[in-house]
Design an enzyme around this catalytic site. Structure first.
Site, PDB file in Angstrom:
ATOM      1  N   THR A   1     -21.712  42.030 134.701  1.00 19.93           N
ATOM      2  CA  THR A   1     -20.654  41.083 134.318  1.00 19.93           C
ATOM      3  C   THR A   1     -20.495  39.803 135.105  1.00 19.93           C
ATOM      4  O   THR A   1     -20.046  38.813 134.680  1.00 19.93           O
ATOM      5  CB  THR A   1     -19.192  41.591 134.456  1.00 19.93           C
ATOM      6  OG1 THR A   1     -19.021  42.063 135.765  1.00 19.93           O
ATOM      7  CG2 THR A   1     -18.958  42.562 133.265  1.00 19.93           C
ATOM      8  N   THR A   2     -21.244  39.655 136.227  1.00 17.98           N
ATOM      9  CA  THR A   2     -21.687  38.315 137.253  1.00 17.98           C
ATOM     10  C   THR A   2     -22.854  37.835 136.374  1.00 17.98           C
ATOM     11  O   THR A   2     -23.883  38.072 136.712  1.00 17.98           O
ATOM     12  CB  THR A   2     -21.991  38.699 138.418  1.00 17.98           C
ATOM     13  OG1 THR A   2     -20.677  39.125 138.905  1.00 17.98           O
ATOM     14  CG2 THR A   2     -22.202  37.266 139.004  1.00 17.98           C
TER      15      THR A   2
ATOM     16  N   TYR B   1      -9.819  44.001 126.320  1.00 14.74           N
ATOM     17  CA  TYR B   1      -8.823  43.600 125.143  1.00 14.74           C
ATOM     18  C   TYR B   1      -8.100  44.749 124.278  1.00 14.74           C
ATOM     19  O   TYR B   1      -6.991  44.916 124.364  1.00 14.74           O
ATOM     20  CB  TYR B   1      -9.637  42.803 124.206  1.00 14.74           C
ATOM     21  CG  TYR B   1      -8.762  41.822 123.259  1.00 14.74           C
ATOM     22  CD1 TYR B   1      -7.924  40.746 123.647  1.00 14.74           C
ATOM     23  CD2 TYR B   1      -8.228  42.389 121.997  1.00 14.74           C
ATOM     24  CE1 TYR B   1      -7.130  40.399 123.152  1.00 14.74           C
ATOM     25  CE2 TYR B   1      -7.442  41.756 120.831  1.00 14.74           C
ATOM     26  CZ  TYR B   1      -6.787  40.564 121.650  1.00 14.74           C
ATOM     27  OH  TYR B   1      -5.991  40.011 120.838  1.00 14.74           O
TER      28      TYR B   1
ATOM     29  N   TYR C   1     -16.478  50.986 136.189  1.00 17.86           N
ATOM     30  CA  TYR C   1     -16.438  49.884 136.666  1.00 17.86           C
ATOM     31  C   TYR C   1     -14.995  49.406 136.315  1.00 17.86           C
ATOM     32  O   TYR C   1     -14.513  49.215 135.143  1.00 17.86           O
ATOM     33  CB  TYR C   1     -17.389  48.487 136.079  1.00 17.86           C
ATOM     34  CG  TYR C   1     -17.133  47.171 136.574  1.00 17.86           C
ATOM     35  CD1 TYR C   1     -16.503  46.879 137.640  1.00 17.86           C
ATOM     36  CD2 TYR C   1     -17.760  46.100 135.772  1.00 17.86           C
ATOM     37  CE1 TYR C   1     -16.284  45.355 138.053  1.00 17.86           C
ATOM     38  CE2 TYR C   1     -17.560  44.944 136.230  1.00 17.86           C
ATOM     39  CZ  TYR C   1     -16.858  44.614 137.364  1.00 17.86           C
ATOM     40  OH  TYR C   1     -16.480  43.399 137.677  1.00 17.86           O
TER      41      TYR C   1
ATOM     42  N   ARG D   1     -10.075  40.890 134.661  1.00 24.28           N
ATOM     43  CA  ARG D   1     -10.944  40.476 133.516  1.00 24.28           C
ATOM     44  C   ARG D   1     -10.676  41.315 132.216  1.00 24.28           C
ATOM     45  O   ARG D   1     -10.700  40.959 131.129  1.00 24.28           O
ATOM     46  CB  ARG D   1     -12.340  40.630 133.834  1.00 24.28           C
ATOM     47  CG  ARG D   1     -12.745  39.715 134.989  1.00 24.28           C
ATOM     48  CD  ARG D   1     -12.390  38.104 134.933  1.00 24.28           C
ATOM     49  NE  ARG D   1     -13.486  37.555 134.005  1.00 24.28           N
ATOM     50  CZ  ARG D   1     -14.781  37.082 134.450  1.00 24.28           C
ATOM     51  NH1 ARG D   1     -14.871  36.927 135.815  1.00 24.28           N
ATOM     52  NH2 ARG D   1     -15.451  36.444 133.387  1.00 24.28           N
TER      53      ARG D   1
ATOM     54  N   LYS E   1     -17.147  51.079 140.736  1.00 29.62           N
ATOM     55  CA  LYS E   1     -17.280  49.824 141.262  1.00 29.62           C
ATOM     56  C   LYS E   1     -15.825  49.383 140.981  1.00 29.62           C
ATOM     57  O   LYS E   1     -15.106  49.255 140.100  1.00 29.62           O
ATOM     58  CB  LYS E   1     -18.137  48.716 140.473  1.00 29.62           C
ATOM     59  CG  LYS E   1     -17.871  47.279 140.958  1.00 29.62           C
ATOM     60  CD  LYS E   1     -18.724  46.260 140.291  1.00 29.62           C
ATOM     61  CE  LYS E   1     -18.312  44.926 140.634  1.00 29.62           C
ATOM     62  NZ  LYS E   1     -19.146  43.832 139.715  1.00 29.62           N
TER      63      LYS E   1
ATOM     64  N   ILE F   1     -21.039  46.027 145.226  1.00 30.18           N
ATOM     65  CA  ILE F   1     -22.009  45.425 143.998  1.00 30.18           C
ATOM     66  C   ILE F   1     -21.513  44.117 143.989  1.00 30.18           C
ATOM     67  O   ILE F   1     -20.309  43.690 143.593  1.00 30.18           O
ATOM     68  CB  ILE F   1     -21.520  46.265 142.485  1.00 30.18           C
ATOM     69  CG1 ILE F   1     -22.115  47.889 142.627  1.00 30.18           C
ATOM     70  CG2 ILE F   1     -22.225  45.568 141.387  1.00 30.18           C
ATOM     71  CD1 ILE F   1     -21.666  48.632 141.588  1.00 30.18           C
TER      72      ILE F   1
END
Length: 279
Positions: free
Chosen positions: A32-33, A95, A121, A126, A149, A191
């Site tokens: 996601t980075t 979401y 994760y 987010r 993570k 991570i």
């Protein structure tokens, strides 16, 4: 990304090779980075394939295959396994969140279709869904769930989560400014976002810690803080992608809804990257 918005696979190969040479312990492809959320499936899998082939077994490659659609998550995970990745990083649904019961069913459905180790994760800032200790206690019963993570930023939760660590379940920091605190309670590593521009130093920090060289590890952690603050001064991954561009002399292009960072952010990146010895 190239100026026309297409994926620059040649630069991707060069970055993957650089990480191997700099001593990164593993690479996350389509984490996601980055801009995985803007890739169509063919691009998503092509990025993973490109990294796997470039790394060629020298270090593990972990594929980001999470989705808020379980069926889609299964598809990406199955296809990533075919490409030869060593593990999967699967973010919580976003979401359209999930109850504890449906969340467990979501991960069970994905994990049942692959034979790879899976890292959960949790990044509630987010996704608006926090993996609580109670949820993770249930999720770690899934045979191929091997770690998490943890990016909640909640130290109390992290310490409680550390009680779940054993030889079959690892705890990784998802926040660059909390690596040593997490290691101190049983974490296995990070991570990392800053690892995209300082892989050697970030890996050294972890290895120093496990070698008992605590002062050396602490020195790296504290020295990174000003740069970490700039990297997260705008929405991730906008600043760190610009930082990679500054470091490698790569033109930086984004796909909407992400766009170029503010001039002040770029100036601050140049300042802190120079102070840290990267430029």
């Amino acid at each position: 990304m190239k100026e026309d918005g297409s994926v620059d696979y040649e630069q991707l190969k060069e970055l993957a090779e650089w990480h191997v040479q700099e001593g990164s312990d593993a690479i996350i492809a389509c984490g996601t980075t980055g801009e995985a959320s803007t890739l169509v499936d063919e691009e998503h899998l092509a990025v993973i394939d490109t990294v796997v082939k470039q790394v060629n077994g020298r270090i593990p490659v972990i594929a980001g295959t999470g989705s808020n659609d379980t069926k889609h998550g299964i598809f990406l995970s199955v296809e990533a396994e075919k490409l030869g990745v060593d593990g999967l990083l699967i973010v919580t649904p976003y979401y359209n969140k999930a109850t504890k019961k449906s969340l467990v069913a979501h991960y069970e459905a994905i994990c049942s279709q692959v034979n790879l180790p899976v890292i959960l994760y949790s990044v509630p800032s987010r996704t608006a869904l926090n993996l609580t200790v109670e949820m993770v206690t249930e999720l770690k019963k899934i045979p191929n769930v091997k770690g998490i993570k943890e990016a909640s930023g909640d130290i109390s939760q992290i310490v409680a989560m550390a009680r779940l660590v054993d030889e079959d379940f690892a705890l990784y920091s998802g926040n660059d400014d909390q690596v040593l605190p997490m290691l101190s309670v049983g974490g296995s590593g990070v991570i990392s976002t800053i690892g995209n521009i300082a892989p050697k130093q970030t890996s050294q920090m972890i290895h120093h810690y496990f070698a008992g060289e605590l002062e050396a590890a602490k020195e790296i952690q504290l020295a990174q803080i000003p740069l970490i603050q700039v990297i997260f001064s705008e929405v991730n991954p906008v600043p760190v992608k610009k930082a990679v561009g500054l470091l490698k002399g790569i033109e930086t292009n984004y796909r909407l809804p992400l766009g170029q960072p503010e001039d002040e952010t770029v100036a601050n990146l140049q300042k802190e990257m120079t102070a840290y010895g990267l430029l």
